[in-house]
Enzyme design. Sequence first.
Site, PDB file in Angstrom:
ATOM      1  N   ARG A 103     111.225 -14.231  31.878  1.00 14.78           N
ATOM      2  CA  ARG A 103     112.289 -14.754  31.023  1.00 14.78           C
ATOM      3  C   ARG A 103     112.441 -16.250  31.299  1.00 14.78           C
ATOM      4  NH1 ARG A 103     111.453 -11.066  28.359  1.00 14.78           N
ATOM      5  NH2 ARG A 103     112.861  -9.426  27.618  1.00 14.78           N
ATOM      6  N   HIS A 141     105.656 -16.095  23.815  1.00 15.18           N
ATOM      7  CA  HIS A 141     106.154 -14.754  24.209  1.00 15.18           C
ATOM      8  C   HIS A 141     105.182 -13.662  23.745  1.00 15.18           C
ATOM      9  CE1 HIS A 141     110.088 -12.483  25.339  1.00 15.18           C
ATOM     10  NE2 HIS A 141     109.020 -11.763  25.651  1.00 15.18           N
ATOM     11  N   GLU A 200     114.317 -19.117  22.330  1.00 15.61           N
ATOM     12  CA  GLU A 200     113.046 -18.807  21.657  1.00 15.61           C
ATOM     13  C   GLU A 200     113.234 -18.777  20.149  1.00 15.61           C
ATOM     14  OE1 GLU A 200     111.256 -15.349  23.452  1.00 15.61           O
ATOM     15  OE2 GLU A 200     111.016 -16.389  25.354  1.00 15.61           O
TER      16      GLU A 200
END
Length: 316
Positions: A233, A281, A262
Amino acid sequence: MSFQVLVPDAVHQSAIDILEASAGICAAAPGKLERAALLAAVADADALIIRSGVTADAELLARAPRLKAIARAGVGVDNIDLDAASQRGIVVMNTPGGNTIATAEHTFGLMLALARHIPQGHQSLLEGRWERKAFTGLELKGKTLGIIGLGRIGQAIARRAKAFEMTVIAHDPYLPPAIAAALQVPLLTQNEVFARADFLTLHAMVSAETRHMIRAESIALMKDGIRIINAARGALIHAADLAAALDSGKVAGAALDVYEQEPPPAAHPLLGHKRVLHTPHLAASTTDAQVTVAAEAARLVVDFLLHGRAANVCTA
Ligand code: MLT
């Protein structure tokens, strides 16, 4: 009576197939929705199946009077307001095992790419240069890998690192020591891991203790030339402090799959830094993993709605 399960995210078709094959369940799978459309769509939902792209905050839960369950096709539930869900009697479940290997392999790919300058070499050749000396790398063999968080993913990385003849050390305050002992990975304090690692990889959840664990003070404890990988994270890293350490050369490189926001804003201090590799990601994004987590999330929801059975329940 039929329960409506809303899937407002890019969740694999395997979830929809299971929902549609279940009598008493009706699937609504519009794909990724903009926030306003999402807030309208949850009004009729008895359950949601989501990935990290959907924020199930208090506002969204308040718009979903029928909502009984949220299944997260993945591990992290930091995009779900667990307190608000619990106050409304909504059960939150996740699928912790399905993307372990995908995430471990991506982390390893990032580590190899960092060690061997693979993206930079690719880009330089495409731009017409033949720069062999500039991209001299280093071997993983004989280097020390520090793993922060020796859960499922950390353990899968440890096994792979040992096959590459790395020395593996870890910090994990929650892991039964017998598991680390079976893996032959010494469990050390976080500061010891920071001090001894040549490569450091993060696999912790974000909490008050772990938020910005990589910041100026902790970087100061690390070896000069450490390389840092984050596929957990974004909030584990203080981006401006890491950028300063990369500028000074204290940190030789970083590979990031995750960001505090994000997608990251264009002004993100690490975006475009010459010592940083980025992926958007992607760690859990293999077809294999997405089939598994989507199907597991659908089964969790069906079991809960039709039989009242809850598994993998996540609480604050
Ligand atoms: C997870 O928490 O499972 C991963 O970050 C992947 C995802 O968000 O889909």
